[in-house]
Design an enzyme around this catalytic site. Structure first.
Site, PDB file in Angstrom:
ATOM      1  N   ASP A 188      28.909 -34.217  -7.567  1.00 17.59           N
ATOM      2  CA  ASP A 188      30.043 -34.422  -8.475  1.00 17.59           C
ATOM      3  C   ASP A 188      29.496 -34.905  -9.821  1.00 17.59           C
ATOM      4  OD1 ASP A 188      33.340 -35.338  -8.249  1.00 17.59           O
ATOM      5  OD2 ASP A 188      32.106 -36.224  -9.840  1.00 17.59           O
ATOM      6  N   ASN A 196      35.063 -33.940 -21.588  1.00 16.41           N
ATOM      7  CA  ASN A 196      36.274 -33.232 -22.045  1.00 16.41           C
ATOM      8  C   ASN A 196      36.960 -34.005 -23.172  1.00 16.41           C
ATOM      9  OD1 ASN A 196      36.316 -30.951 -20.420  1.00 16.41           O
ATOM     10  ND2 ASN A 196      37.424 -31.967 -18.764  1.00 16.41           N
ATOM     11  N   ASP A 205      33.625 -26.881 -20.125  1.00 17.71           N
ATOM     12  CA  ASP A 205      33.394 -25.649 -19.359  1.00 17.71           C
ATOM     13  C   ASP A 205      31.930 -25.214 -19.444  1.00 17.71           C
ATOM     14  OD1 ASP A 205      36.021 -25.599 -18.678  1.00 17.71           O
ATOM     15  OD2 ASP A 205      36.554 -23.827 -19.866  1.00 17.71           O
ATOM     16  N   GLU A 231      34.833 -30.498 -11.140  1.00 17.94           N
ATOM     17  CA  GLU A 231      33.416 -30.708 -11.485  1.00 17.94           C
ATOM     18  C   GLU A 231      32.612 -31.043 -10.232  1.00 17.94           C
ATOM     19  OE1 GLU A 231      35.072 -33.362 -10.463  1.00 17.94           O
ATOM     20  OE2 GLU A 231      33.963 -34.908 -11.586  1.00 17.94           O
TER      21      GLU A 231
END
Ligand code: GH3
Ligand code: MG
Ligand code: MG
Length: 311
Positions: A188, A196, A205, A231
């Site tokens: 993770d 973000n 992305d 993620e």
């Protein structure tokens, strides 16, 4: 004896001929002078690294463009650069390293270097050739064999959650038949929300695609990397024991930590927290994933950018 005409023809081959030969090689090849300034960069090097010749020729390899690291994540450029070593002791060498691709991910390469000597025997530079040791292409081809849209994650190009579930189900069935357990690794991305928030979803992305590529490029061709969601990534690793699993998971963690995505003039880096476990006889896909997820969570609690392994 060779006919005279043929001999003359061979002798007439000029630098252009050799350049063309080098450009047709599948491997990457480049030359450096005594100061480790790059003087030639072939098409194979462009393909494997994503850097065009005009971006690298004239620059010093010590500027750390490719940022070679070894298995332990150690930067080679300023300490144990194989080119510098070959020029110093005049011996060729072969070494497995990980280079930085222009897109950000880490590519495993087998590097061969040799010193180059001038007519009077002094070292004038070195040549490095390198081949892509990546299993990414094999892994992607395997997904191609299946129904593309149903099993591929469109953002990252690796398998999707359905693909992971299918592969884990199959591996568990094989384990029951042959007694050879596979392992599941759950990764993770740490503090991904901040990427973000600070740089926008589009950069987020790109980071996800880079992490996916680094993971998929650095497992064996028979292993499977998938995006579990958001993620989170799951890797199914065959033919491992407890000791190797810990080492492999830590190698992947290091490689993610040393890869980067370039955003305007900044190199963005992320880390992953990993949980890894071998499958057990009473596992089903849900219990196996849940255990790997719990171990990943322990890595988060332990401070992130770490591996927790239970076998
Ligand atoms: P932690 O270290 O605890 O894992 O923190 P985190 O910020 O990574 O975890 P959190 O679960 O709070 O945030 C995950 C974020 O991932 C939230 C979500 O908006 C983002 N995300 C999920 N899918 C995508 C995607 O496809 N693209 C992008 N850019 N972001 C995504
Ligand atoms: Mg998460
Ligand atoms: Mg996260």
């Amino acid at each position: 004896m060779r006919p005279d005409g043929m001999r003359r023809k061979v002798l007439k081959m000029g630098p252009e001929f050799y350049r063309e030969v080098l450009d047709h090689l599948y491997d990457g090849v480049y030359f450096v002078d005594r100061n480790r300034c790059i003087t030639y960069w072939n098409k194979g090097a462009e393909r494997i690294t994503g850097y065009a010749a005009d971006m690298v020729v004239g620059r010093r390899c010590a500027e750390n463009l490719l940022m070679h690291v070894n298995e332990g994540g150690e930067q080679l450029c300023h300490s144990v650069c194989p080119l510098a070593q070959a020029m110093s002791d005049r011996l060729p060498r072969e070494v497995q390293v990980f280079l930085h691709h222009a897109d950000g991910h880490r590519v495993p390469v087998l590097v061969r270097v040799a010193p180059l000597c001038g007519p009077d025997g002094e070292v004038v530079g070195a040549v490095e050739s390198f081949s892509d040791n990546s299993s990414m292409m094999a892994a992607l081809r395997r997904i191609d064999e299946l129904d593309d849209a149903a099993f591929r994650d469109p953002l990252t190009g690796v398998g999707n959650r359905r693909f992971a579930e299918l592969k884990i189900q199959t591996a568990l069935a094989e384990y029951l038949c042959h007694g050879q357990p596979a392992a599941v690794l759950f990764a993770d991305v740490d503090h991904f929300k901040a990427i973000n928030d600070n740089f926008g979803h589009h950069v987020g992305d790109r980071v996800l695609a880079t992490v996916a590529r680094t993971l998929a490029s650095n497992v064996r061709a028979s292993d499977v990397v998938s995006r579990w969601g958001g993620e989170e990534f799951v890797a199914l690793l065959g033919n491992v024991d407890a000791l190797r699993l810990d080492a492999l998971a830590d190698k992947l963690r290091q490689l993610v930590a040393t890869s980067s995505v370039t955003v305007t003039d900044r190199n963005l880096r992320v880390t992953v927290s990993i949980g890894a476990t071998l499958m057990r006889i009473d596992d089903n896909p849900a219990t196996l994933i849940a255990r790997a997820d719990r171990l990943m969570y322990e890595s988060k609690q332990g401070g992130r950018n770490r591996v927790t392994c239970e076998t």
